[in-house]
Design a protein around this motif. Sequence first.
Motif, short mmCIF file in Angstrom:
data_model
loop_
_atom_site.label_atom_id
_atom_site.label_comp_id
_atom_site.label_asym_id
_atom_site.label_seq_id
_atom_site.Cartn_x
_atom_site.Cartn_y
_atom_site.Cartn_z
N MET A 1 0.99 -1.26 0.18
CA MET A 1 0.17 -0.18 -0.09
C MET A 1 0.97 1.30 -0.04
N LEU A 2 0.58 2.08 -0.85
CA LEU A 2 1.41 3.53 -1.14
C LEU A 2 0.61 4.61 -0.52
N VAL A 3 1.34 5.31 0.54
CA VAL A 3 0.49 6.35 1.04
C VAL A 3 1.39 7.43 1.12
N LEU A 4 0.76 8.62 0.74
CA LEU A 4 1.28 9.92 0.76
C LEU A 4 0.82 10.54 2.11
N GLY A 5 1.86 11.09 2.76
CA GLY A 5 1.82 11.69 4.26
C GLY A 5 2.01 13.14 4.24
N ILE A 6 1.06 13.95 4.72
CA ILE A 6 1.01 15.35 4.84
C ILE A 6 1.33 15.88 5.97
N GLU A 7 2.24 16.59 6.44
CA GLU A 7 2.51 17.16 7.50
C GLU A 7 2.55 18.80 7.71
N SER A 8 1.73 19.57 8.35
CA SER A 8 2.03 20.98 8.33
C SER A 8 1.27 21.74 9.63
N THR A 9 1.85 21.14 10.72
CA THR A 9 1.28 21.21 11.89
C THR A 9 1.97 22.69 12.47
N CYS A 10 3.32 22.81 12.25
CA CYS A 10 3.71 23.97 12.56
C CYS A 10 4.42 24.93 11.69
N ASP A 11 5.81 24.93 11.58
CA ASP A 11 6.41 25.81 10.59
C ASP A 11 7.24 24.84 9.51
N GLU A 12 7.07 23.43 9.51
CA GLU A 12 7.61 22.51 8.38
C GLU A 12 6.40 22.31 7.54
N ALA A 13 6.59 22.29 6.31
CA ALA A 13 5.61 21.56 5.49
C ALA A 13 6.32 20.64 4.71
N SER A 14 5.83 19.28 5.03
CA SER A 14 6.32 18.23 4.64
C SER A 14 5.40 17.33 3.85
N ALA A 15 5.82 16.34 2.93
CA ALA A 15 5.34 15.33 2.35
C ALA A 15 6.23 14.24 1.97
N ALA A 16 5.52 12.85 2.08
CA ALA A 16 6.30 11.98 1.94
C ALA A 16 5.66 10.71 1.37
N ILE A 17 6.15 9.82 0.51
CA ILE A 17 5.55 8.46 0.12
C ILE A 17 6.18 7.49 0.68
N VAL A 18 5.32 6.90 1.56
CA VAL A 18 5.60 5.59 2.16
C VAL A 18 4.93 4.37 1.92
N GLU A 19 5.63 3.05 1.74
CA GLU A 19 4.95 2.09 1.30
C GLU A 19 4.86 0.91 2.51
N ASN A 20 3.67 0.62 2.84
CA ASN A 20 3.26 -0.37 3.85
C ASN A 20 3.81 0.27 5.30
N GLY A 21 3.85 1.43 5.55
CA GLY A 21 4.09 2.10 6.76
C GLY A 21 5.60 2.03 7.15
N ARG A 22 6.27 1.56 6.18
CA ARG A 22 7.75 1.37 6.56
C ARG A 22 8.80 1.88 5.67
N ILE A 23 8.50 1.45 4.51
CA ILE A 23 9.57 1.60 3.39
C ILE A 23 9.44 3.30 2.75
N ILE A 24 10.39 4.09 3.11
CA ILE A 24 10.30 5.50 2.69
C ILE A 24 10.90 5.70 1.41
N HIS A 25 9.86 6.03 0.36
CA HIS A 25 10.62 6.30 -0.81
C HIS A 25 10.80 7.69 -1.07
N SER A 26 10.23 8.54 -0.26
CA SER A 26 10.50 10.01 -0.29
C SER A 26 10.01 10.57 0.94
N ASN A 27 10.83 11.83 1.14
CA ASN A 27 10.32 12.32 2.72
C ASN A 27 10.96 13.88 2.68
N ILE A 28 10.07 14.94 1.71
CA ILE A 28 10.33 16.04 1.68
C ILE A 28 10.15 16.93 2.76
#
Length: 339
Positions: free
Chosen positions: A1-28
Motif C-alpha cells: 500500500m502506497l501512502v502520501l503523508g502530509i504534515e503541516s502542524t507548525c512551521d515545516e511543510a512536509s510530504a512523504a511517500i511511504v510503502e506499507n508503513g515502513r519503506i520511505i520512498h521520499s520524505n521532503i
Amino acid sequence: MLVLGIESTCDEASAAIVENGRIIHSNIIASQSKLHQRFNGVYPEYASRKHVEILLPVIQKALAKAGAAPKDLDLIAVAQKPGLIGSLLVGMNTAKSLSMAWNIPYISVNHIQAHIYAAMMDCDPPKFPALGVVISGGHTILFKMRGIDEYEKLSSTIDDSIGEAFDKAATILGLPYPGGPEIEKLAEDGDISVFPMQPCKIKNNPLAFSFSGLKTKILYLAKGLNANKHSPLIIGEKEKKHLAASFQHAALSDIVEKSLQACKISGFQHIYLGGGVTNNKYLRTLFEQKSPSTIAIHHPPPGLSLDNGAMIAGLGYHLFQKNPQSDPYDMEVVSTGGI
Ligand code: KG4
Ligand code: ZN
C-alpha cells in the motif's frame, strides 16, 4: 500500500511517500525556521500563509522523488492535531481536496502519536507494552503504550515543554531560533560543574515535569538577579557555554531519569522516543549511560525526529489497516491537546 503523508502542524511543510508503513520512498521537508528567526519563534499567521505557497510543490517533489504518480497512491494521511490552527487547516484541506480529486481515501492522524511511530519504523514488529516519550516543541509527555495507537497518559509538563525551554534558554543567551540545536552546539565546550542546575521535582507527582525554574535560573545567571529577558548579558562567551551545558544536562537528565523510573514502576522493557528534541546527541549519550541493559531505547531514525511527512504516512497506514475507511470530509482540525 502506497501512502502520501502530509504534515503541516507548525512551521515545516512536509510530504512523504511511504510503502506499507515502513519503506520511505521520499520524505521532503521544507522548513520555515529561517523565516521565523526574526520573531524568535513561530509567527502562526506567517506560517500558514507560507504553507499555502509551498505545500503543493512539496507534494509534487515527494511524488517525483518516489517516481510515483497520483494513480499509484492508495491513501492520503494528514496530521489533523495538535498544532497551529491555520497551519493544520492548510494541510487538512489539501488532503481532502486531493482525496476528492484523485478519488482515493484520506485518513487523519494525531501528530504526537506519529512522532512516537517514527521510532517504530525500524522495528518489525514494534514491541509492547512500552513507554512512549514525546519531547517536542509543544509537548513533554510520558505514556503507557499497549499498541501502535493504544495510549494511556502517565505524566506531562506543568508549564513549558522541553523544546520550548531550549528555545527560551537560547533566546536568553542571544542565540537564534530554533534554540535546541544552538544550545547543543554551545554546550559541547561547556563544563556542567561551573553552574550546577537541578531538575525540578513536582510534589505528589514524581513523573511530572517542570522546566520554567531552569529557564529562570539561566536568566538570572546570565543577566543578573531580577533581570528580564531584554536585560543585557553580564557573562562572557565561556560562561555562556557552561550555562548551555548545565541547562542541557539538567533538562535532559530529567527526561532520562523519569522515563527509566516509569519503566521500573510499570515493568516496561522498551522505550519509544519522539519529537524534535530527540535530535539531541547528548540525550542519546545519557540514555546509553543510565539505562539498564534490560531496557531497549528506540530513537527515531535519522531525519525523522523533527516534523516530517513519513511518520504521518506510516501511522496512517496502520490506522487504515485497522479501520479501512476514509474519514468524512467535514472532519475538523484540532489545535490543542496531546494524545
Ligand atoms: O517535534 P518538533 O519538530 O516540533 C513540534 O512538534 O513541536 O520539535 C521542535 C523542537 C524545537 O523546540 C527545537 O528547539 C527542538 O525541537 N530541537 C532540539 C534539537 N533539535 C530540535 N532540542 C534540543 N536539541 C536539539 N538538537
Ligand atoms: Zn512535532
